[in-house]
Write an enzyme that holds these catalytic residues in place. Structure first.
Site, PDB file in Angstrom:
ATOM      1  N   ALA A  43     105.730 -19.370 -62.518  1.00  0.00           N
ATOM      2  CA  ALA A  43     105.071 -18.391 -61.632  1.00  0.00           C
ATOM      3  C   ALA A  43     104.773 -17.111 -62.384  1.00  0.00           C
ATOM      4  CB  ALA A  43     105.962 -18.085 -60.436  1.00  0.00           C
ATOM      5  N   ARG A  48      94.958 -14.480 -64.983  1.00  0.00           N
ATOM      6  CA  ARG A  48      93.945 -14.152 -66.000  1.00  0.00           C
ATOM      7  C   ARG A  48      94.513 -13.397 -67.201  1.00  0.00           C
ATOM      8  NH1 ARG A  48      89.161 -14.401 -62.333  1.00  0.00           N
ATOM      9  NH2 ARG A  48      89.621 -12.474 -61.238  1.00  0.00           N
ATOM     10  N   VAL A 132     123.742  -9.071 -68.375  1.00  0.00           N
ATOM     11  CA  VAL A 132     124.510  -8.015 -69.054  1.00  0.00           C
ATOM     12  C   VAL A 132     124.535  -8.286 -70.550  1.00  0.00           C
ATOM     13  CG1 VAL A 132     126.717  -6.790 -69.219  1.00  0.00           C
ATOM     14  CG2 VAL A 132     126.054  -7.856 -67.056  1.00  0.00           C
ATOM     15  N   GLU A 190     110.481   1.753 -71.452  1.00  0.00           N
ATOM     16  CA  GLU A 190     109.342   1.524 -70.571  1.00  0.00           C
ATOM     17  C   GLU A 190     108.529   2.814 -70.436  1.00  0.00           C
ATOM     18  OE1 GLU A 190     108.852  -1.397 -68.816  1.00  0.00           O
ATOM     19  OE2 GLU A 190     110.575  -2.267 -69.841  1.00  0.00           O
ATOM     20  N   ASP A 201     120.378   1.499 -65.226  1.00  0.00           N
ATOM     21  CA  ASP A 201     120.428   0.141 -65.781  1.00  0.00           C
ATOM     22  C   ASP A 201     121.866  -0.191 -66.218  1.00  0.00           C
ATOM     23  OD1 ASP A 201     119.014  -2.261 -67.116  1.00  0.00           O
ATOM     24  OD2 ASP A 201     120.119  -1.345 -68.771  1.00  0.00           O
ATOM     25  N   LYS A 205     124.623  -3.003 -64.722  1.00  0.00           N
ATOM     26  CA  LYS A 205     125.346  -3.972 -65.562  1.00  0.00           C
ATOM     27  C   LYS A 205     126.859  -3.790 -65.424  1.00  0.00           C
ATOM     28  CE  LYS A 205     121.584  -4.178 -68.929  1.00  0.00           C
ATOM     29  NZ  LYS A 205     121.028  -3.490 -70.089  1.00  0.00           N
ATOM     30  N   GLY A 302     115.407  -7.990 -75.529  1.00  0.00           N
ATOM     31  CA  GLY A 302     114.428  -8.658 -76.389  1.00  0.00           C
ATOM     32  C   GLY A 302     114.214 -10.085 -75.954  1.00  0.00           C
TER      33      GLY A 302
END
Ligand SMILES: NC(=O)c1ccc[n+]([C@@H]2O[C@H](COP(=O)([O-])OP(=O)(O)OC[C@H]3O[C@@H](n4cnc5c(N)ncnc54)[C@H](OP(=O)(O)O)[C@@H]3O)[C@@H](O)[C@H]2O)c1
Length: 434
Positions: A43, A48, A132, A190, A201, A205, A302
């Site tokens: 999904a 495109r 984590v 980001e 974040d 975790k 990563g």
């Protein structure tokens, strides 16, 4: 040979890494676990979009729910991120008796009780190694390798973006905004970096680690959280002068009034193992009552490192699919009892305090008088002298003191006429292990 059919939700960094790794290792994995993994459907949001990893035509769909509802799919791998859609899809998959693998820390931190409960009820696997520490197998270490231990503490660097920024500030003498820009240019941060630099974040975790290390439900909002955006270049430099480095640590330990759990910038002695974890690397230092200290170190994010953890969960399910209840005890414990998280105001710590003061006689004694009134004693002091009347930094390190007293004292000090701007308060962690 049995074929396990996988529905992949998401084909971004981790989804495409997972697909690549399953292809790259298909023969080895078949030999090791006696099954073949087949990605039956993937999904995405946008059909495109140009993708670096090519897939056969017809594999992609924008209808994630159709994958979850497909009776032919055995395992749903949720790698879309976010909470709202991911929650709906994971719930539906579990309700349909499918196993789920996810890397979604936000989902597990915010809705873990509901989702783990559902997995237990439906007797399905819900595995989340990648949530984590990316490629670091910390959940497996807690679930298996350290199962004979009572875990007493966790000290961890589990946000690579913040660690990269602090490392650049320390090694290249950059200020915060310069280091953040570099992290964004290198793809470590980001465009909207708030989740990373505000510590959220890492808070997500840590909520997952606390649940499985200490065994109980924990409200992620109860975990105290401070980010790194207020750390200045001068703080990094003064910390160095005293023999410390500043790291964003996620800490949890057993305390007198409950589990002390917090995400915070922290001064660590330079020789501390975690003070030497640099760049985008992550590390988790666990202390078990039998084993002592265990350090897990590696890439916390990563494409392929994180996919490595996702695929290890798939292999776990493939190997132990028929024995799925053996592992549920840990999950049951982690959802049936409530963990008490101690209030931050009750903790005891040493502190780094930085004030900007007008350079005139008697200022130090005014500040130390306030600290003394609150029972806080000073262990070290540095005052930078310029010219009479200019604004200079004053740095104090304290002996151990209660957080509440420090906050109250700082409230008073910040109102003194000789103090300019809000003071900096950073907790110091003790020296061991090295
Ligand atoms: N990136 C890391 O290093 C890392 C490390 C550890 C854990 N994680 C976790 O892994 C998960 C995935 O992260 P990522 O970095 O791979 O994210 P990403 O690169 O943004 O990829 C997200 C993927 O999900 C698809 N998607 C989003 N919403 C969708 C929806 N409603 N229906 C169908 N497809 C949807 C996107 O489609 P399009 O491609 O069409 O946009 C994209 O392929 C997150 O939970 C993240 O926290 C990431």
């Amino acid at each position: 040979m049995q074929t396990i059919k996988i529905g992949l939700l998401g084909f971004g960094q981790i989804g495409s890494g997972c697909y690549t790794l399953l292809k790259m290792r298909s023969r080895d994995l078949a030999q090791q676990c006696g099954v073949r993994f087949q990605v039956k459907k993937i999904a995405v949001r946008n059909l495109r979009k140009k993708r670096q990893v090519k897939v056969p035509a017809g594999l992609l769909t924008t209808d994630a729910m159709s994958i979850v509802r497909d009776p032919d799919i055995d395992i749903v791998v949720e790698l879309i991120g976010g909470v709202t859609d991911a929650r709906k899809l994971v719930r539906e998959a579990l309700l349909r008796g499918k196993h789920v693998v996810t890397a979604n820390k936000a989902l597990l931190a915010e809705h873990g009780d509901e989702i783990f409960e559902l997995a237990c009820r439906r007797k399905s696997w819900l595995l989340f190694e990648a949530s984590v520490g990316g490629g670091i197998p910390v959940i497996k270490a807690l679930r298996e390798g350290l199962v004979a231990n009572r875990i007493d503490s966790i000290h961890s660097i589990i946000n690579g973006t913040s660690n990269y920024i602090l490392t650049r500030m320390s090694e290249d003498h950059m200020d915060f905004s310069e280091a953040l820009k570099l992290a964004q240019a290198k793809g470590y941060a980001e465009a909207d970096p708030r989740l990373d630099i505000e510590g959220i974040d890492a808070q997500h975790k840590l909520a997952i680690l606390v649940r499985f290390a200490f065994g109980g439900r924990v409200k992620f909002k109860d975990i105290h959280c401070e980010g790194i955006a207020t750390i200045r270049k001068e703080d990094i430099e003064f910390a160095e002068e005293f023999g410390y480095r500043i790291k964003l640590l996620a800490i949890a330990k057993r305390g007198h009034t409950g589990i002390e759990a917090r995400v915070q910038p922290t001064l660590l002695p330079k020789e501390h193992i975690l003070a030497n974890v640099n760049g985008a690397f992550n590390a988790v230092l666990l202390r078990g009552d039998a084993v002592g200290d265990v350090l897990l170190y590696g890439r916390g994010a990563g494409s392929l490192p994180t996919a490595s953890a996702v695929v290890s969960d798939l292999v776990d399910i493939a190997k132990r699919g028929t024995d799925r209840f053996a592992d549920l005890t840990l999950v049951m414990r982690a959802i049936r009892s409530e963990l008490r998280v101690a209030s931050i105001s009750t903790i005891l710590s040493r502190y780094y305090l930085r004030f900007h003061i007008t350079d005139q006689p008697g200022v130090l004694s005014k500040i130390s008088h306030v600290l003394g009134k609150y029972g806080i004693s000073i262990s070290d002091c540095v005052q930078k002298i310029r010219s009479q009347g200019s604004v200079v930094p004053l740095i104090l390190l304290t002996h151990e003191a209660p957080e509440r007293s420090v906050r109250e004292a700082i409230g008073v000090i910040d109102r003194l006429r000789v103090v300019r701007g809000p003071s900096q308060v950073i907790r110091i962690e003790s020296g061991s292990p090295q």
